[in-house]
Enzyme design. Sequence first.
Site, PDB file in Angstrom:
ATOM      1  N   ARG A 106       0.770  -1.387   0.501  1.00 37.54           N
ATOM      2  CA  ARG A 106      -0.065   0.048   0.041  1.00 37.54           C
ATOM      3  C   ARG A 106       0.966   1.488   0.298  1.00 37.54           C
ATOM      4  O   ARG A 106       1.532   1.305   1.340  1.00 37.54           O
ATOM      5  CB  ARG A 106      -0.778   0.139   0.948  1.00 37.54           C
ATOM      6  CG  ARG A 106      -1.205   1.327   1.614  1.00 37.54           C
ATOM      7  CD  ARG A 106      -1.939   1.693   2.741  1.00 37.54           C
ATOM      8  NE  ARG A 106      -3.356   1.062   2.002  1.00 37.54           N
ATOM      9  CZ  ARG A 106      -5.214   0.981   2.888  1.00 37.54           C
ATOM     10  NH1 ARG A 106      -5.207   2.519   3.606  1.00 37.54           N
ATOM     11  NH2 ARG A 106      -6.140   0.911   2.245  1.00 37.54           N
ATOM     12  N   GLN A 136     -10.603  -3.995  -2.616  1.00 37.77           N
ATOM     13  CA  GLN A 136     -11.597  -3.140  -2.453  1.00 37.77           C
ATOM     14  C   GLN A 136     -13.053  -3.302  -3.845  1.00 37.77           C
ATOM     15  O   GLN A 136     -13.702  -3.455  -2.794  1.00 37.77           O
ATOM     16  CB  GLN A 136     -11.695  -1.360  -2.165  1.00 37.77           C
ATOM     17  CG  GLN A 136     -12.414  -0.888  -1.655  1.00 37.77           C
ATOM     18  CD  GLN A 136     -13.146  -0.990   0.418  1.00 37.77           C
ATOM     19  OE1 GLN A 136     -12.043  -0.691   0.380  1.00 37.77           O
ATOM     20  NE2 GLN A 136     -14.199  -1.402  -0.462  1.00 37.77           N
ATOM     21  N   ASP A 229     -16.419   8.086  -1.216  1.00 39.05           N
ATOM     22  CA  ASP A 229     -15.248   8.030  -0.537  1.00 39.05           C
ATOM     23  C   ASP A 229     -14.752  10.284  -0.008  1.00 39.05           C
ATOM     24  O   ASP A 229     -15.529  10.249   0.185  1.00 39.05           O
ATOM     25  CB  ASP A 229     -14.594   7.749  -1.699  1.00 39.05           C
ATOM     26  CG  ASP A 229     -13.140   7.637  -1.046  1.00 39.05           C
ATOM     27  OD1 ASP A 229     -12.704   7.299  -0.041  1.00 39.05           O
ATOM     28  OD2 ASP A 229     -11.802   7.980  -1.892  1.00 39.05           O
ATOM     29  N   CYS A 270     -15.909   2.642   1.428  1.00 41.44           N
ATOM     30  CA  CYS A 270     -15.286   2.616   1.577  1.00 41.44           C
ATOM     31  C   CYS A 270     -14.131   2.011   2.553  1.00 41.44           C
ATOM     32  O   CYS A 270     -13.589   1.411   3.004  1.00 41.44           O
ATOM     33  CB  CYS A 270     -13.866   2.708   0.173  1.00 41.44           C
ATOM     34  SG  CYS A 270     -13.141   4.331   0.677  1.00 41.44           S
ATOM     35  N   ARG A 315     -13.901  -7.115   2.881  1.00 40.93           N
ATOM     36  CA  ARG A 315     -12.823  -7.128   2.911  1.00 40.93           C
ATOM     37  C   ARG A 315     -11.544  -8.083   2.481  1.00 40.93           C
ATOM     38  O   ARG A 315     -11.168  -8.326   2.129  1.00 40.93           O
ATOM     39  CB  ARG A 315     -12.049  -5.818   3.860  1.00 40.93           C
ATOM     40  CG  ARG A 315     -12.698  -4.695   3.253  1.00 40.93           C
ATOM     41  CD  ARG A 315     -12.784  -3.403   1.660  1.00 40.93           C
ATOM     42  NE  ARG A 315     -11.323  -4.655   1.329  1.00 40.93           N
ATOM     43  CZ  ARG A 315     -10.191  -3.181   1.706  1.00 40.93           C
ATOM     44  NH1 ARG A 315     -10.280  -2.023   2.356  1.00 40.93           N
ATOM     45  NH2 ARG A 315      -8.950  -3.645   0.880  1.00 40.93           N
TER      46      ARG A 315
HETATM   47  N1  NVA Z   1      -8.878   7.466  -1.896  1.00 44.52           N
HETATM   48  C1  NVA Z   1      -9.173   7.096  -0.505  1.00 44.52           C
HETATM   49  C2  NVA Z   1      -9.273   5.657  -0.398  1.00 44.52           C
HETATM   50  C3  NVA Z   1      -8.751   4.978   0.724  1.00 44.52           C
HETATM   51  C4  NVA Z   1      -9.107   3.367   1.559  1.00 44.52           C
HETATM   52  C5  NVA Z   1      -7.567   7.087   0.067  1.00 44.52           C
HETATM   53  O1  NVA Z   1      -6.990   6.804  -0.797  1.00 44.52           O
HETATM   54  O2  NVA Z   1      -7.584   7.921   0.598  1.00 44.52           O
HETATM   55  N1   CP Z   2     -10.993   1.147   3.489  1.00 42.76           N
HETATM   56  C1   CP Z   2      -9.945   1.206   3.070  1.00 42.76           C
HETATM   57  O1   CP Z   2      -9.110   0.614   2.478  1.00 42.76           O
HETATM   58  O2   CP Z   2      -9.525   0.667   4.623  1.00 42.76           O
HETATM   59  P1   CP Z   2      -8.472   1.220   4.968  1.00 42.76           P
HETATM   60  O3   CP Z   2      -7.453   2.516   4.811  1.00 42.76           O
HETATM   61  O4   CP Z   2      -8.857   1.139   6.676  1.00 42.76           O
HETATM   62  O5   CP Z   2      -7.346  -0.308   4.938  1.00 42.76           O
END
Ligand code: NVA
Ligand code: CP
Length: 329
Positions: A106, A136, A229, A270, A315
Site C-alpha cells: 500500500r 476493495q 469516498d 470504502c 474485505r
Molecule cells: N481515496 C481514499 C481511499 C481510502 C480507502 C484514500 O486514498 O485515502
Molecule cells: N477501505 C480501506 O482500504 O480501508 P483502510 O484504509 O482502513 O485499509
Amino acid sequence: MDLRGRNFLTLKDFTPQEIVYLVDLAAEYKDKKKKGIPHDTLRGKNIALIFEKTSTRTRCSFEVAAHDLGMGTTYLDPSGSQIGKKESIADTARVLGRMFEGIEYRGFEQTIVEELAKYAGVPVWNGLTNEYHPTQMLADMLTVREHFGHLEGIKLTYMGDARYNMGNSLMIVCAKLGMHFTACTAKEYFPDAALVAQCEEYAKQSGATITLTEDVDAGTKGADVIYTDVWVSMGEPEEVWEERIKKLSPYKVTKAVMDNAGAQSIFLHCLPAFHDLKTKIGKEQGEKYHFTELEVTDEVFESKQSLVFDEAENRMHTIKAVIAATLGA
Ligand code: NVA
Ligand code: CP
C-alpha cells in the site's frame, strides 16, 4: 481457473470471468469461516505486508486472512523499514521475494507496486495506490451481489473525487462486469479521459455504460448503489481541503440523494468516512471550514440502506480469495 503466480495490481489485468471467480471464491471462504470449517491450506508459507500509508481494514484483512489460511505475516509500517529511503523498490523486492511467498503493498504511485512486482518473483498484491484500490473492488462486488443477487445491469453512482483510486477502480470493475457506472461530480473531478476511453472498450464487450455528469438529480435517479469516498485522500496536501469542500459539497450523499435513487438503493463507502466530527481530522477540519459531516450525512451513514459494515467485513473474505488463488491454496 488458474490464477497461481499472478500479481493483483489493478483489475485492468483481469478478465470479467477471473473477477467473478475471485468473488465466488470469497463467498466460499466466507461460508467456510461462518461454519467454522478450517481452511489453513497454506500452512508454512509467509507473506509481507508493506504499508507506506496507514490502514485499518486492509491490514487487518490481510493479517486475518493469512492466519486463517495458516500463514505467517510480517508487517512493515510507514516508518519502520528501509523502503524508498535507504533501499530501492527493486532491491527491496528481490530481498522480500527470497523470504516470502507473496507481498502486499500500500502506498503512492502505481509505478511503485509495478516495480515491486517486476522484481519480486512472487505474487504482489496492491493494497491501495493513488490510482487504484483493486482489493476493495472485490469486497464491493461481493456486497452488491449478496444484496441484489447479481451484478450485471446494476446501476452504480459514484459521488465525490472520481479521478482518484476509488473512482477509477469502480469505473473499471463496473465496465468489466456489465454494470452501469455514473460519476456524479464536478467536472474537474471526472476520471481521466484516457481511462474513460479504455473502460468504454470494456463496456462494449460487457454491455456496461459509463456516464459522467455534474447533475445530481439525473446522476442519482434510480441508482441501485450510491457510493462515495473521502474528498481528500491519504497523502494529499492540507491545502486541497478548502477547494474540495467548495467543489464537492453539492455531491454530498444526503437523504434527498438516497430518496432520489429510490427505496431499492444501497449506500456503500470504502471507509474510513467523515460522517460526523468524532475523529481528530474531522473535528479539526470541521471547526476550520464549518461543517459537521462531509461526504455523507450521518443520517444516511447510519440508515438501513447503508451496508458499509458488511462491505468492510467482505474485505477480509475477498482478500483471502486473492491470496489463496494466487498462491494456489
Ligand atoms: N481515496 C481514499 C481511499 C481510502 C480507502 C484514500 O486514498 O485515502
Ligand atoms: N477501505 C480501506 O482500504 O480501508 P483502510 O484504509 O482502513 O485499509
